[in-house]
Design a protein around this motif. Structure first.
Motif, PDB file in Angstrom:
ATOM      1  N   UNK A  96       1.376  -1.091   0.023  1.00 19.81           N
ATOM      2  CA  UNK A  96      -0.106  -0.028   0.136  1.00 19.81           C
ATOM      3  C   UNK A  96       0.371   1.435   0.103  1.00 19.81           C
ATOM      4  N   UNK A 152       2.597   1.584  -3.302  1.00 14.18           N
ATOM      5  CA  UNK A 152       1.642   1.919  -4.678  1.00 14.18           C
ATOM      6  C   UNK A 152       1.213   3.705  -3.692  1.00 14.18           C
ATOM      7  N   UNK A 153       0.854   3.860  -3.228  1.00 15.43           N
ATOM      8  CA  UNK A 153       1.049   5.632  -2.515  1.00 15.43           C
ATOM      9  C   UNK A 153       2.635   6.858  -3.120  1.00 15.43           C
ATOM     10  N   UNK A 162      -0.428   3.718  -9.641  1.00 18.18           N
ATOM     11  CA  UNK A 162      -0.356   2.956  -7.950  1.00 18.18           C
ATOM     12  C   UNK A 162      -1.551   1.757  -7.919  1.00 18.18           C
ATOM     13  N   UNK A 163      -2.386   2.126  -8.713  1.00 17.83           N
ATOM     14  CA  UNK A 163      -2.995   0.590  -9.021  1.00 17.83           C
ATOM     15  C   UNK A 163      -2.612  -0.473  -9.681  1.00 17.83           C
ATOM     16  N   UNK A 188      -3.697   7.228 -10.664  1.00 20.19           N
ATOM     17  CA  UNK A 188      -4.443   6.096  -9.760  1.00 20.19           C
ATOM     18  C   UNK A 188      -4.239   5.013 -10.626  1.00 20.19           C
ATOM     19  N   UNK A 189      -3.670   4.620 -11.997  1.00 16.92           N
ATOM     20  CA  UNK A 189      -3.244   2.881 -12.484  1.00 16.92           C
ATOM     21  C   UNK A 189      -1.776   3.086 -12.094  1.00 16.92           C
ATOM     22  N   UNK A 229      -0.059  -1.697  -6.988  1.00 17.42           N
ATOM     23  CA  UNK A 229      -0.720  -2.465  -5.608  1.00 17.42           C
ATOM     24  C   UNK A 229      -0.893  -3.531  -5.418  1.00 17.42           C
ATOM     25  N   UNK A 230      -1.399  -4.064  -6.798  1.00 21.98           N
ATOM     26  CA  UNK A 230      -1.726  -5.135  -7.683  1.00 21.98           C
ATOM     27  C   UNK A 230      -0.018  -6.021  -7.677  1.00 21.98           C
ATOM     28  N   UNK A 271       0.508  -7.226  -4.088  1.00 22.92           N
ATOM     29  CA  UNK A 271       0.251  -7.672  -3.681  1.00 22.92           C
ATOM     30  C   UNK A 271       0.039  -9.067  -3.809  1.00 22.92           C
ATOM     31  N   UNK A 272       0.429  -9.521  -4.457  1.00 26.80           N
ATOM     32  CA  UNK A 272       0.692 -10.786  -5.664  1.00 26.80           C
ATOM     33  C   UNK A 272       1.992 -11.980  -5.135  1.00 26.80           C
TER      34      UNK A 272
END
Lengths: 240, 98
Positions: free
Chosen positions: B63, B66-67, B86-87, B83-84, B90-91, B94-95
């Protein structure tokens, strides 16, 4: 046709600009619509009731709080009051954005305020800050896709909720905070940005742990706004 | 009508009141005091921050990374790029780190 749409970009362009602004919101909010629908049914709402709530209340966080209380034996007026409390921040949005859309015809204003959710407000402020008029077409171009998506995903979640995979694995639970963070960054030229963000962040985190959700929103927002209000008048504007 | 329906409709009315109320109150005044004006100017940064901060404070490495990336992209790019990027961070993280 109203004055501000006439002097703005060609009409389909205005609407499409609004649609474009809705795209990240759709990505970020769709999982929550599904989640809301699934949880609503789990908490005893029927599928039509879940859809009706999304279509009429149209406020994600407050709907989550509402169905959480539906699951328990809470007095009806207390559920309504809780939803009102979660949504109270919209009073601030309304006062702020009213200065930009106050010249619309009354019926359009009445309709526009219904769609005044967090991203709608923030994107309108960003646009206004760039010196662009907030036309009704742009506003609805952003509002309608988000609204339709929210109602549709709520229905999907309510009807097929059991099929939803774990949202955390895909990072879905953090997409909306990420989106709102991007919006916070958009306002960084608007002084006193840093102290307001720092105070609101600190106060909302403290309130989140000490008082609990959803009060951290009102408390955190109050901290930053009070700072801006109390600041000596001479410090206003562009000096720091 | 069932109690549930009444609750939903009352909640909808209360919510609409918050969305239209701020404007109805403010538009009654001829002029807005400079301090109120300053407060309204601070609304987006103040309110939107509260929607981020508790989640960020509770976030792990994925997180925060990503920020950070989103914040850096925001300095140069627009909202959608922010946004994209960061997303994506993040994804992917997380994986990798669960």
């Amino acid at each position: 046709m109203s004055f501000e749409t006439m002097r703005a970009a060609p009409l389909p362009g205005e609407f499409l600009q609004g649609v474009k602004a809705s795209l990240p919101v759709i990505i970020g909010a769709a999982p929550f619509g599904l989640l809301f629908g699934a949880l609503a049914v789990e908490n005893g709402l029927s599928v039509p009731e879940a859809v009706l709530m999304s279509a009429t209340v149209y406020g994600g966080a407050s709907q989550m709080v509402g169905i959480e209380l539906f699951g328990q034996t809470v007095a009806p007026w207390l559920i309504v009051l809780s939803i009102f409390a979660v949504n109270f921040r919209h009073v601030l949005y309304s006062g702020a954005i009213g200065r930009r859309i106050g010249s619309w015809p009354a019926a359009r204003q009445a309709l526009g305020f219904f769609f005044l959710v967090d991203p709608q407000y923030a994107e309108a402020e960003v646009k206004g800050q760039r010196g662009e008029a907030i036309s009704f077409l742009w506003y609805m171009g952003m509002a309608l896709p988000i609204y339709v998506l929210w109602v549709a995903t709520s229905w999907l979640g309510a009807a097929f909720g059991a099929l939803i995979p774990d949202p955390a694995a895909l990072g879905i639970d953090f997409l909306l905070p990420l989106y709102f963070f991007g919006l916070v960054m958009e306002f960084r030229e608007r002084k006193p940005w840093l102290p307001v963000v720092a105070l609101s962040a600190a106060a909302s985190i403290a309130a989140y742990h000490l008082v609990g959700s959803p009060w951290h929103v009102s408390i955190g927002a109050a901290a930053g706004i009070l700072f801006a209000v109390m600041r000596p008048a001479g410090a206003g504007g562009d000096d720091r | 009508m069932s109690t549930t329906l009444w609750i939903i409709l009352a909640a909808a009315a209360a919510t609409y009141l918050t969305r239209v109320g701020g404007h109805l109150v403010l538009s009654r005044f001829e002029r807005v005091h400079p301090r109120v004006e300053a407060g309204l100017e601070a609304v987006p940064a103040a309110v939107l921050t509260t929607l981020v901060a508790p989640a960020a404070a509770a976030g792990g490495p994925a997180e925060l990374a990503a920020l950070t990336v989103a914040g850096l992209v925001a300095l140069r790019g627009g909202m959608i790029a922010t946004f994209l990027s960061g997303a994506a961070v993040l994804i992917v993280l997380r994986q990798l780190i669960g």
